[in-house]
Design an enzyme around this catalytic site. Structure first.
Site, PDB file in Angstrom:
ATOM      1  N   ALA A   1      28.007  26.894  25.305  1.00  0.00           N
ATOM      2  CA  ALA A   1      27.287  25.719  25.775  1.00  0.00           C
ATOM      3  C   ALA A   1      26.189  26.194  26.722  1.00  0.00           C
ATOM      4  CB  ALA A   1      28.247  24.778  26.487  1.00  0.00           C
TER       5      ALA A   1
ATOM      6  N   GLY B   1      31.444  27.716  23.680  1.00  0.00           N
ATOM      7  CA  GLY B   1      31.163  26.672  22.695  1.00  0.00           C
ATOM      8  C   GLY B   1      30.798  27.246  21.326  1.00  0.00           C
TER       9      GLY B   1
ATOM     10  N   GLU C   1      33.995  27.849  19.699  1.00  0.00           N
ATOM     11  CA  GLU C   1      34.585  26.535  19.398  1.00  0.00           C
ATOM     12  C   GLU C   1      33.893  25.889  18.195  1.00  0.00           C
ATOM     13  OE1 GLU C   1      33.906  25.505  23.578  1.00  0.00           O
ATOM     14  OE2 GLU C   1      35.981  24.847  23.658  1.00  0.00           O
TER      15      GLU C   1
ATOM     16  N   GLU D   1      34.733  30.958  29.465  1.00  0.00           N
ATOM     17  CA  GLU D   1      34.401  29.902  30.431  1.00  0.00           C
ATOM     18  C   GLU D   1      35.031  30.141  31.801  1.00  0.00           C
ATOM     19  OE1 GLU D   1      35.431  29.400  27.303  1.00  0.00           O
ATOM     20  OE2 GLU D   1      34.249  27.814  26.360  1.00  0.00           O
TER      21      GLU D   1
HETATM   22  N1  CAA Z   1      23.571  29.130  28.220  1.00  0.00           N
HETATM   23  C1  CAA Z   1      22.280  29.204  28.557  1.00  0.00           C
HETATM   24  N2  CAA Z   1      21.525  30.308  28.379  1.00  0.00           N
HETATM   25  C2  CAA Z   1      22.144  31.391  27.849  1.00  0.00           C
HETATM   26  C3  CAA Z   1      23.480  31.383  27.481  1.00  0.00           C
HETATM   27  C4  CAA Z   1      24.228  30.183  27.681  1.00  0.00           C
HETATM   28  N3  CAA Z   1      25.504  30.058  27.318  1.00  0.00           N
HETATM   29  N4  CAA Z   1      23.804  32.617  26.989  1.00  0.00           N
HETATM   30  C5  CAA Z   1      22.689  33.350  27.055  1.00  0.00           C
HETATM   31  N5  CAA Z   1      21.678  32.615  27.565  1.00  0.00           N
HETATM   32  C6  CAA Z   1      20.302  33.050  27.823  1.00  0.00           C
HETATM   33  C7  CAA Z   1      20.227  33.965  29.026  1.00  0.00           C
HETATM   34  O1  CAA Z   1      20.215  33.230  30.224  1.00  0.00           O
HETATM   35  C8  CAA Z   1      18.949  34.698  28.746  1.00  0.00           C
HETATM   36  O2  CAA Z   1      17.880  33.858  29.102  1.00  0.00           O
HETATM   37  P1  CAA Z   1      16.667  34.401  30.056  1.00  0.00           P
HETATM   38  O3  CAA Z   1      16.008  35.455  29.210  1.00  0.00           O
HETATM   39  O4  CAA Z   1      15.826  33.193  30.293  1.00  0.00           O
HETATM   40  O5  CAA Z   1      17.303  34.980  31.266  1.00  0.00           O
HETATM   41  C9  CAA Z   1      18.917  34.821  27.237  1.00  0.00           C
HETATM   42  O6  CAA Z   1      19.830  33.846  26.750  1.00  0.00           O
HETATM   43  C10 CAA Z   1      19.399  36.182  26.751  1.00  0.00           C
HETATM   44  O7  CAA Z   1      20.666  36.421  27.336  1.00  0.00           O
HETATM   45  P2  CAA Z   1      21.020  37.773  28.161  1.00  0.00           P
HETATM   46  O8  CAA Z   1      19.794  38.327  28.785  1.00  0.00           O
HETATM   47  O9  CAA Z   1      22.174  37.469  29.055  1.00  0.00           O
HETATM   48  O10 CAA Z   1      21.464  38.714  26.940  1.00  0.00           O
HETATM   49  P3  CAA Z   1      22.482  39.944  27.004  1.00  0.00           P
HETATM   50  O11 CAA Z   1      22.360  40.603  25.674  1.00  0.00           O
HETATM   51  O12 CAA Z   1      22.289  40.750  28.223  1.00  0.00           O
HETATM   52  O13 CAA Z   1      23.929  39.259  27.127  1.00  0.00           O
HETATM   53  C11 CAA Z   1      25.666  37.676  26.580  1.00  0.00           C
HETATM   54  C12 CAA Z   1      24.429  38.471  26.090  1.00  0.00           C
HETATM   55  C13 CAA Z   1      26.810  38.635  26.892  1.00  0.00           C
HETATM   56  C14 CAA Z   1      26.070  36.727  25.457  1.00  0.00           C
HETATM   57  C15 CAA Z   1      25.295  36.883  27.845  1.00  0.00           C
HETATM   58  O14 CAA Z   1      24.103  36.160  27.606  1.00  0.00           O
HETATM   59  C16 CAA Z   1      26.335  35.887  28.281  1.00  0.00           C
HETATM   60  O15 CAA Z   1      27.325  36.271  28.873  1.00  0.00           O
HETATM   61  N6  CAA Z   1      26.120  34.576  28.008  1.00  0.00           N
HETATM   62  C17 CAA Z   1      26.993  33.511  28.441  1.00  0.00           C
HETATM   63  C18 CAA Z   1      28.275  33.472  27.644  1.00  0.00           C
HETATM   64  C19 CAA Z   1      29.168  32.375  28.159  1.00  0.00           C
HETATM   65  O16 CAA Z   1      29.627  32.386  29.277  1.00  0.00           O
HETATM   66  N7  CAA Z   1      29.427  31.356  27.307  1.00  0.00           N
HETATM   67  C20 CAA Z   1      30.248  30.210  27.673  1.00  0.00           C
HETATM   68  C21 CAA Z   1      29.375  29.098  28.124  1.00  0.00           C
HETATM   69  S1  CAA Z   1      30.285  27.712  28.815  1.00  0.00           S
HETATM   70  C22 CAA Z   1      30.887  26.905  27.480  1.00  0.00           C
HETATM   71  O17 CAA Z   1      30.638  27.245  26.344  1.00  0.00           O
HETATM   72  C23 CAA Z   1      31.744  25.703  27.805  1.00  0.00           C
HETATM   73  C24 CAA Z   1      32.462  25.130  26.633  1.00  0.00           C
HETATM   74  O18 CAA Z   1      33.626  25.264  26.415  1.00  0.00           O
HETATM   75  C25 CAA Z   1      31.754  24.328  25.668  1.00  0.00           C
END
Ligand code: CAA
Length: 258
Positions: free
Chosen positions: A66, A109, A112, A132
Site C-alpha cells: 500500500a 498489499g 495481499e 507492515e
Molecule cells: N509506498 C509508497 N512508496 C513506495 C513504496 C510504498 N509501499 N515502496 C516503494 N516506494 C517508493 C519509494 O519511496 C521510492 O520513491 P522515491 O524514489 O520517491 O524515494 C521508490 O518507490 C523506489 O523505492 P526504493 O528507493 O525504496 O527502492 P529499493 O530498491 O531501495 O527498495 C523496497 C525496494 C525494499 C521494496 C522498498 O521500497 C520498501 O521497503 N518498500 C516498502 C515495502 C513495505 O513496507 N510495504 C508495505 C506497505 S504497508 C501495506 O501494504 C499495508 C497493507 O497491509 C495494505
C-alpha cells in the site's frame, strides 16, 4: 476503453490484461490505483468475451505494498470512516478466474493482492512478505487471514511478525504460489495459462472458482455438498454436452460458454 493513469489495460484473445503502472513508486497501491484496478476488473467481469483476467506488475515489482506516503498522515477516523482498502473486497469477489503474474517485490498489499488472485505464477525473482509490522501497522487487505490459510500458522506468524521476505522458491514450497518460472518466461507462461483457462467453458470455470473458494469458507461436508450441487448444475450447460461429445468423438471441444 476507459483512460487509466495508474494501470494499463488490454486484451489478448479472451484474456483481459491489467498491468500495474506506477514505476516511480514500485507500483505502490494508492487509492487511485485501487479504484482503477477494481473498475477494470468489473469491466472484464461484464464482458462475455473475456474468460480470464491476468494481473501483473513490472519486472522489478508486482507491488511494493500500500502507498505509505498516502497513508502516513491518516488518522483512525480517516481510515475508519472511509473504510480504507474496502474496495479491494470487490476484486476478491470477482467471479472470473484471475491469474497473477508476479515478478520482483510483492510486499504488504502487493502480497495481499496476489493472494486475492486464483492462480499465482511467480518469476524466480519474486519476493513475498508482509513487512507492515516494520511500519508500526499490520496487514490490512486480508494478509493475516489469506496468508495463514495458504501457508499455515507457523510460517504466517514468522512472516508477519518479523517482516522478512520470502523467496519464490520458499513461497512455492510453502504453498503460496502455483508455480515458479524463470523471470524471462513469466509473461509467456502467465498468458498461456490465462488463455488455457479462458478457452474453457466460462460458466464452468466460474463454478470451479466458486467451489474451490468454498473450501475456505465452510466445513468439508458443507463444501462437498456445495460442490455436488454445482456439479449437477453443470449438466444444465451446453458446454457439458459439447465437452463430453468432443471426448467421445476424439476431437477438441468448442465451448460456446453457455
Ligand atoms: N509506498 C509508497 N512508496 C513506495 C513504496 C510504498 N509501499 N515502496 C516503494 N516506494 C517508493 C519509494 O519511496 C521510492 O520513491 P522515491 O524514489 O520517491 O524515494 C521508490 O518507490 C523506489 O523505492 P526504493 O528507493 O525504496 O527502492 P529499493 O530498491 O531501495 O527498495 C523496497 C525496494 C525494499 C521494496 C522498498 O521500497 C520498501 O521497503 N518498500 C516498502 C515495502 C513495505 O513496507 N510495504 C508495505 C506497505 S504497508 C501495506 O501494504 C499495508 C497493507 O497491509 C495494505
Amino acid at each position: 476503453m476507459t483512460d487509466y493513469e495508474t494501470i494499463r489495460v488490454g486484451r489478448t484473445g479472451r484474456v483481459g490484461m491489467i498491468t500495474l503502472n506506477r514505476p516511480e513508486a514500485l507500483n505502490a497501491l494508492n487509492a487511485q490505483l485501487m479504484s482503477e484496478v477494481v473498475a477494470a476488473v468489473e469491466d472484464f467481469e461484464k464482458d462475455r468475451n473475456i474468460g480470464a483476467i491476468l494481473l501483473t506488475g513490472s519486472e522489478r515489482a508486482f507491488a511494493a505494498g500500500a502507498d505509505i506516503k498516502e497513508m502516513q498522515s491518516k488518522s483512525f477516523m480517516d481510515m475508519y470512516l472511509d473504510d480504507w482498502f474496502s474496495a479491494w473486497d470487490r476484486l476478491a469477489a470477482a467471479r472470473k478466474p484471475i491469474v497473477a503474474a508476479v515478478a520482483g517485490y510483492a510486499l504488504g498489499g502487493g502480497c495481499e493482492l496476489a493472494m486475492m488472485c486464483d492462480v499465482l505464477i511467480a518469476a524466480d525473482s519474486a519476493k513475498f512478505g508482509q513487512p507492515e509490522i516494520k511500519l508500526g501497522v499490520l496487514p490490512g487487505i486480508g494478509g493475516s487471514q489469506r496468508l495463514t490459510r495458504a501457508i499455515g500458522k507457523a510460517k504466517a506468524m514468522d512472516l508477519c511478525l518479523t517482516g522478512r521476505t520470502m523467496s519464490a522458491e520458499e513461497a512455492e514450497s510453502a504453498g503460496l504460489v502455483s508455480r515458479v518460472v524463470p523471470a524471462i518466461d513469466l509473461m509467456d507462461d502467465a498468458i498461456a495459462t490465462a488463455s488455457t483457462i479462458a478457452d474453457m467453458s466460462l460458466p464452468i470455470a466460474m463454478m470451479v472458482k466458486e467451489s474451490v473458494n468454498r473450501a475456505f469458507e465452510s466445513t468439508l461436508s458443507e463444501g462437498v455438498r456445495f460442490e455436488r450441487r454445482v456439479f449437477h448444475s453443470a449438466f444444465a450447460t451446453q458446454d457439458q454436452k459439447e465437452g463430453m461429445a468432443a471426448f467421445n468423438e476424439k476431437r477438441s471441444p468448442n465451448f460456446g460458454h453457455h
